[in-house]
Write a protein that holds these residues in place. Structure first.
Motif, PDB file in Angstrom:
ATOM      1  N   MET D   1      -2.970 -14.050 -22.393  1.00 15.32           N
ATOM      2  CA  MET D   1      -1.624 -14.593 -22.123  1.00 15.32           C
ATOM      3  C   MET D   1      -0.664 -14.155 -23.212  1.00 15.32           C
ATOM      4  O   MET D   1       0.399 -13.614 -22.944  1.00 15.32           O
ATOM      5  N   HIS D   2      -1.105 -14.375 -24.415  1.00 13.66           N
ATOM      6  CA  HIS D   2      -0.253 -14.030 -25.534  1.00 13.66           C
ATOM      7  C   HIS D   2      -0.012 -12.516 -25.598  1.00 13.66           C
ATOM      8  O   HIS D   2       1.102 -12.044 -25.816  1.00 13.66           O
ATOM      9  N   GLU D   3      -1.121 -11.807 -25.371  1.00 14.89           N
ATOM     10  CA  GLU D   3      -1.038 -10.347 -25.375  1.00 14.89           C
ATOM     11  C   GLU D   3      -0.046  -9.830 -24.334  1.00 14.89           C
ATOM     12  O   GLU D   3       0.752  -8.930 -24.562  1.00 14.89           O
ATOM     13  N   LYS D   4      -0.118 -10.418 -23.137  1.00 12.74           N
ATOM     14  CA  LYS D   4       0.747  -9.998 -22.043  1.00 12.74           C
ATOM     15  C   LYS D   4       2.210 -10.234 -22.408  1.00 12.74           C
ATOM     16  O   LYS D   4       3.089  -9.435 -22.109  1.00 12.74           O
ATOM     17  N   HIS D   5       2.444 -11.361 -23.059  1.00  9.56           N
ATOM     18  CA  HIS D   5       3.796 -11.695 -23.462  1.00  9.56           C
ATOM     19  C   HIS D   5       4.357 -10.637 -24.412  1.00  9.56           C
ATOM     20  O   HIS D   5       5.477 -10.154 -24.261  1.00  9.56           O
ATOM     21  N   ILE D   6       3.507 -10.264 -25.403  1.00 12.28           N
ATOM     22  CA  ILE D   6       3.920  -9.238 -26.362  1.00 12.28           C
ATOM     23  C   ILE D   6       4.219  -7.924 -25.642  1.00 12.28           C
ATOM     24  O   ILE D   6       5.215  -7.269 -25.890  1.00 12.28           O
ATOM     25  N   LYS D   7       3.344  -7.602 -24.674  1.00 10.17           N
ATOM     26  CA  LYS D   7       3.531  -6.369 -23.928  1.00 10.17           C
ATOM     27  C   LYS D   7       4.869  -6.398 -23.192  1.00 10.17           C
ATOM     28  O   LYS D   7       5.622  -5.424 -23.159  1.00 10.17           O
ATOM     29  N   HIS D   8       5.166  -7.567 -22.585  1.00  7.17           N
ATOM     30  CA  HIS D   8       6.436  -7.701 -21.892  1.00  7.17           C
ATOM     31  C   HIS D   8       7.614  -7.500 -22.813  1.00  7.17           C
ATOM     32  O   HIS D   8       8.572  -6.826 -22.482  1.00  7.17           O
ATOM     33  N   GLN D   9       7.507  -8.125 -23.981  1.00  6.26           N
ATOM     34  CA  GLN D   9       8.590  -7.985 -24.956  1.00  6.26           C
ATOM     35  C   GLN D   9       8.783  -6.532 -25.331  1.00  6.26           C
ATOM     36  O   GLN D   9       9.895  -6.028 -25.373  1.00  6.26           O
ATOM     37  N   TRP D  10       7.672  -5.857 -25.588  1.00  2.95           N
ATOM     38  CA  TRP D  10       7.724  -4.444 -25.947  1.00  2.95           C
ATOM     39  C   TRP D  10       8.395  -3.614 -24.864  1.00  2.95           C
ATOM     40  O   TRP D  10       9.218  -2.752 -25.128  1.00  2.95           O
ATOM     41  N   ARG D  11       8.009  -3.903 -23.616  1.00  2.00           N
ATOM     42  CA  ARG D  11       8.564  -3.128 -22.513  1.00  2.00           C
ATOM     43  C   ARG D  11      10.075  -3.353 -22.386  1.00  2.00           C
ATOM     44  O   ARG D  11      10.842  -2.415 -22.181  1.00  2.00           O
ATOM     45  N   ALA D  12      10.490  -4.624 -22.542  1.00  2.00           N
ATOM     46  CA  ALA D  12      11.920  -4.939 -22.432  1.00  2.00           C
ATOM     47  C   ALA D  12      12.704  -4.205 -23.516  1.00  2.00           C
ATOM     48  O   ALA D  12      13.764  -3.629 -23.270  1.00  2.00           O
ATOM     49  N   ARG D  13      12.140  -4.227 -24.727  1.00  2.00           N
ATOM     50  CA  ARG D  13      12.795  -3.551 -25.861  1.00  2.00           C
ATOM     51  C   ARG D  13      12.886  -2.037 -25.599  1.00  2.00           C
ATOM     52  O   ARG D  13      13.933  -1.420 -25.788  1.00  2.00           O
ATOM     53  N   LEU D  14      11.768  -1.464 -25.122  1.00  5.17           N
ATOM     54  CA  LEU D  14      11.717  -0.036 -24.827  1.00  5.17           C
ATOM     55  C   LEU D  14      12.737   0.322 -23.751  1.00  5.17           C
ATOM     56  O   LEU D  14      13.463   1.324 -23.847  1.00  5.17           O
ATOM     57  N   HIS D  15      12.787  -0.490 -22.713  1.00  2.00           N
ATOM     58  CA  HIS D  15      13.705  -0.265 -21.608  1.00  2.00           C
ATOM     59  C   HIS D  15      15.143  -0.258 -22.102  1.00  2.00           C
ATOM     60  O   HIS D  15      15.959   0.581 -21.695  1.00  2.00           O
ATOM     61  N   GLU D  16      15.432  -1.199 -22.998  1.00  8.08           N
ATOM     62  CA  GLU D  16      16.797  -1.320 -23.534  1.00  8.08           C
ATOM     63  C   GLU D  16      17.194  -0.050 -24.283  1.00  8.08           C
ATOM     64  O   GLU D  16      18.293   0.466 -24.105  1.00  8.08           O
ATOM     65  N   VAL D  17      16.264   0.445 -25.093  1.00  7.01           N
ATOM     66  CA  VAL D  17      16.584   1.621 -25.917  1.00  7.01           C
ATOM     67  C   VAL D  17      16.698   2.885 -25.051  1.00  7.01           C
ATOM     68  O   VAL D  17      17.628   3.670 -25.184  1.00  7.01           O
ATOM     69  N   ILE D  18      15.728   3.053 -24.146  1.00  3.86           N
ATOM     70  CA  ILE D  18      15.654   4.321 -23.402  1.00  3.86           C
ATOM     71  C   ILE D  18      16.603   4.372 -22.220  1.00  3.86           C
ATOM     72  O   ILE D  18      17.248   5.379 -21.967  1.00  3.86           O
ATOM     73  N   PHE D  19      16.695   3.271 -21.483  1.00  2.00           N
ATOM     74  CA  PHE D  19      17.434   3.334 -20.230  1.00  2.00           C
ATOM     75  C   PHE D  19      18.868   2.820 -20.326  1.00  2.00           C
ATOM     76  O   PHE D  19      19.676   3.085 -19.460  1.00  2.00           O
ATOM     77  N   GLU D  20      19.177   2.051 -21.364  1.00  5.45           N
ATOM     78  CA  GLU D  20      20.539   1.536 -21.445  1.00  5.45           C
ATOM     79  C   GLU D  20      21.296   2.154 -22.611  1.00  5.45           C
ATOM     80  O   GLU D  20      20.702   2.734 -23.519  1.00  5.45           O
ATOM     81  N   ALA D  21      22.616   2.033 -22.560  1.00  2.00           N
ATOM     82  CA  ALA D  21      23.420   2.672 -23.593  1.00  2.00           C
ATOM     83  C   ALA D  21      24.420   1.702 -24.203  1.00  2.00           C
ATOM     84  O   ALA D  21      25.318   2.098 -24.916  1.00  2.00           O
TER      85      ALA D  21
END
Lengths: 271, 271, 271, 271
Positions: D1-21
C-alpha cells in the motif's frame, strides 16, 4: 404480360446492381468496376513508358479484356434504364462511351488508344462507393458556387485574355527575336506563363525595359489572382451560409429567423 | 428646321445601330464588328510568325481594308452621338482611336503596326452582344470591388516594392556577380520573380546564405499573396452583399438604414 | 523665459514643416524630401550597373550631397520633437538613421554603401503627401488584420517548416546526388521552392519515385496556400466589418445597433 | 500500500515535469528538450553536406548521445502516464518512437539515419513552451477548419487528378518524345507542374498546339486555385465566427440559439 413483368423485374434488379451502391451486390459491383478502371488507367500509362516495352503484349491483352468488359457494362447500363437515350446523353453516359471507343478506333488508327486515359474520369464514380450522399452534396455545393460565379469568371477571363494579348505584343516589340520572343503568339504564350506565375524560364526577357515590363506583369498577376479567389469565396459563402429565412414575425415584424425557427426569437409570437 | 429634324432622325437611327445591341440591325452590326476585330487580331499575330512570311502581302491588304473599315466606323460613331468630344474621351473612344492609328503611323515608322494588337481590347465589346445587361452588371461589380480596394492595394504595392528593393540589394551584396546577380536592378528583378512565385530560374542563388534568404523570400511571398486576395474577397462580399436599404428618412434625409430598421436611427422618425 | 518661448515657437514651427503635411510649407518639404529619396534610390541602383561605370564619380558626389542633406534633416527632426529619444526609437526614426549610416561606414568598409537602398523604405512616407489620413487608416487596417492573424500564421509557418524538413530529407534519400540533391539543406531548399510553387528548375527530380513525391508536394502546396489566404481574409472581414456597436436598447433590449445610431431602430427609444 | 502510494507520487511528479509546462521544472525540461531536438536536426542536416565531412565522427557521437537521451525520455514518458499504450498510439507517441528508431536501424542498414530528420516534427512541441493555451487554440481552429473542409477538398483533389491525367495524356499525343514528353506518367507530371503554377521548365511544350494547350492549362490552374482557398476561407469564417450562443432552453433543451434570442425559437419558453 407475364413476360413483360419478368423483364421489369430483371431491369429493376439490374438497375439496383449497376446504378446503386446501397445494396451489397451493388457495392461489390462498384468496387470491382473501380478496380477495373484503375487497372485500365495504369495499363495505358505504363504502356507509354519505354522501360515496359517488353510487356507490351500483356498490356494489349489486358486492354482488350477490359474494353470488352466495359462494353458489356455499357450495354447492360443501356438495358437497365427505362430511357436509354437519356442515359447515353448524360455526363457519365458520354464518358462511358468515350471510355471504350478508342480501343476499337485504334484498330484502324494506331496511337489513338492513348485516349483511353479518358477512363480516369470514370473514377469520379468512386464517390458513390464512399459515403455517397454527403460527398455528392459537397460536390454539388462546389458546382453550384462555380456556376453562380460563371459570369464573373467569364468577364475576368476575357479581360485577362485581352490584357495578355496587348502585353505579349508590347513585349515582342521591346525584346525582339534574340531572347526567344520570335513571334507575337509566342510572346502571348510567354505573357500567360508569366501572368499565371508558372514561369518556365524557356523564354525570359534579357533587356532592361523587357525585365521591367516583366516585373510589372508579375506583380499584376500576383494581384489579379485575388479576383477569381474572391469570386469563388463569396459564392461559396453564399451557397453554404444560406441559413436565414425570409420570414417576418407577424407581430413585431422582426426578420432574420433561422429556417427551423417556429417562434419569433424577439417576441415569442408563432411564425 | 426640317433639315435638322431629319438630321436628328438620322443620328438616332445611327446611334441605335452602332451603340445599341437590342435591335436586330444593332446586333448584326455588333456581330460583324466583333468578327472584324478578331480577324484583325489574328492577322497581326500571324503576320509576326516566320512560317507565314509568304502571306505577308495578303496580311497587308486585309489590314488596310480593316483599318479603313474601322476608320469609317470611328467617324460614324463621332457623328452618331450628340457630344462627340465626350465619346472621344471615353475609355472605348480612346481604344477605338488607338485601334486605327498604328496602321497610318506605320507608313512613316515601320514596325509600329504591331501595336494594332490593341484592337483586342475592343473585343471587350462582346459583352454587349451576349445577354449584355447581366454581364455588364457583373463586370461593374468587379470594377466596384477593385475600386473600393484601390487604396488598400496601393498601400500593399508600395510596401511590396520597398521590400523588394531592400531584399534585392541584400541579395546583390550576398551573391555577387557569379550567380547572375550582376547589378541591383537585376537583383530586384530576381526578387520580384521570386516573391511573386513566378520563378524563371534564369537567375538563381548558389551560395548557402543566398539560398536561405531566397527560401525566406519565397515563404514570405507565399504568405503575403494572402493580402490582396483577402482585400478583394472582403470588398466583393461587401459589393455583392450590400445590406443597407435604399430608404431615405422622410424627416432628416439620412441614408444607410438597415433593412430591418423601423425608425430612423438618427432622428427616430418612423421610416 | 522669453528665450524659452522663442525656442518653443521655433520648435512648433519646425515640427509643423517637417512632421506635418497639411500646411503649404509642410507639404512642399515632404515633396522635396520624397524627390530626394527617389533620387537617392536611383543613384544607388544605377551605381551597381556596369554600363554606368563612367558616371561613378557623379554618383558619389550626389550620394554625399544627399547624405549630408538627410543628416541635417535627421538632426532637425530630433530638435523638432519634445522627446527626441522617443522619435529615435520609433520605426521611422530607426529607418531615418539607417538611411544615412552606410555612407559614413563605407569610408572604412567599402561596398557597404549599397545598404543605402534601405532609403527606399523612407518612401513609405509618401502616404503623408497623398490624402494621408485615409491611406494611413487603410494601412492600419491591414496591419491590424495581420497582427490579429499573427498567432495563426506562426502555427502555420512552423508546420510548413517541419513539413519541408521532412519532405526535403525524404527527397534526398530518394534522389541522391545525381539530380542535384547533394545535401539535406539543399533538398530542403528545393522543397521550399516547390511547395511555394516558385519552381526555379535549377534542381528537379529525375527518378519516377522522386517525381511522384514532387507531384504530391506541388498539389499539397497548391492546397495549403489556401490556409494563410483564408486566415487573412477572415481577419480582414472582422477588422473592416466591425460596424455593430455593443450597445443595448434600454427599453426593448435589442442589440446590433450601428456605432452612429442615436435611437433604437426597433422602438425609437433614445440609446 | 505504502509502496503503491510512493509510486503514484513519483508518477504524478514525473508527469508534471515531462508533460506539462506550467511549473518551473516542467518548463526547463521542455526548453532543454527543444534545444536537443534542434541540435539533432542540425546535426542530421550538416552530416549530409560534403563540406563538413571532416566532422563526421563528431556528428556520430552527438547523434548517439542524443538518441540515448531521447530513448530515456521515451521510456520515462511511458512510465509517467497511466495508460502507456494510449500514449504510444497518440500522434506524438508515434513521432517520439520514430525519432529514435532510425539510429538503431542504421546499425544494420546504413543510410537510414537520415530519417532522423523526422525529429523536426517533435519541434511542434514548442507551442507548449510559448503561451501554450492560446497557440494550441489557434492550431486547433486551423485543424477544425481543415477537418470541416475535408470532404470538399477530397472532391476537389479527385477532380484535379482526373483532369491532370486526361490533360497529360492529350499533351503526350500532341507533343511526342522530342520535347521531353517521353511517356504518359511524365506528361502527367508535367501537367501537375503546370497546373499548380510551379513551372520548373525541365519539360516545356515546343509545338504551337502544345503551347496553346499549356496556356489553357495555366489559366485553368490560375482559376481553380480559387476553389481550395474559397473552401478554407469559408470554413475558417465559420469556425472563428461561430455566432450561436451556448445557452440551452430550460424547457425543451434545444441548443443553437442566437446571442440576441430572448425566447426559445422552438417552444417559445423564455431563455
Amino acid at each position: 404480360m407475364h413476360e413483360k413483368h419478368i423483364k421489369h423485374q430483371w431491369r429493376a434488379r439490374l438497375h439496383e446492381v449497376i446504378f446503386e451502391a446501397d445494396t451489397r451486390s451493388g457495392k461489390r459491383f462498384d468496387v470491382v468496376l473501380i478496380i477495373f478502371i484503375l487497372l485500365s488507367v495504369a495499363v495505358v500509362m505504363l504502356d507509354s513508358v519505354q522501360a515496359f516495352l517488353a510487356y507490351a503484349l500483356w498490356f494489349r491483352i489486358i486492354e482488350w479484356f477490359l474494353t470488352i468488359a466495359f462494353t458489356v457494362e455499357y450495354i447492360l447500363r443501356l438495358l437497365a434504364v427505362r430511357k436509354p437515350l437519356a442515359y447515353a446523353r448524360s455526363f457519365f453516359g458520354i464518358i462511358d462511351l468515350l471510355a471504350i471507343l478508342p480501343t476499337y478506333i485504334s484498330l484502324f488508327l494506331p496511337g489513338t488508344h492513348y485516349l483511353l486515359i479518358i477512363r480516369s474520369l470514370r473514377v469520379l464514380r468512386v464517390f458513390r462507393v464512399l459515403k455517397l450522399v454527403k460527398y455528392l452534396k459537397e460536390a454539388n455545393m462546389l458546382l453550384l458556387a462555380l456556376r453562380a460565379s460563371r459570369r464573373k469568371i467569364t468577364v475576368f477571363l476575357f479581360s485577362v485574355l485581352s490584357l495578355v494579348l496587348v502585353l505579349g505584343s508590347i513585349m515582342y516589340i521591346i525584346e525582339g527575336e534574340e531572347s526567344g520572343f520570335t513571334s507575337i503568339p509566342r510572346s502571348v504564350y510567354w505573357a500567360i506563363v508569366t501572368l499565371t506565375t508558372v514561369g518556365y524560364g524557356d523564354i525570359a526577357p534579357s533587356t532592361a525595359i523587357g525585365q521591367s515590363l516583366a516585373a510589372f506583369i508579375m506583380i499584376l498577376g500576383y494581384c489579379i489572382i485575388a479576383v477569381p479567389t474572391g469570386i469563388v469565396s463569396v459564392e461559396l459563402t453564399r451557397t453554404m451560409g444560406e441559413r436565414a429565412s425570409t420570414q417576418v414575425c407577424p407581430k413585431c415584424g422582426a426578420k432574420g429567423h433561422d429556417y427551423d425557427a417556429v417562434y419569433c426569437k424577439y417576441c415569442s409570437t408563432k411564425l
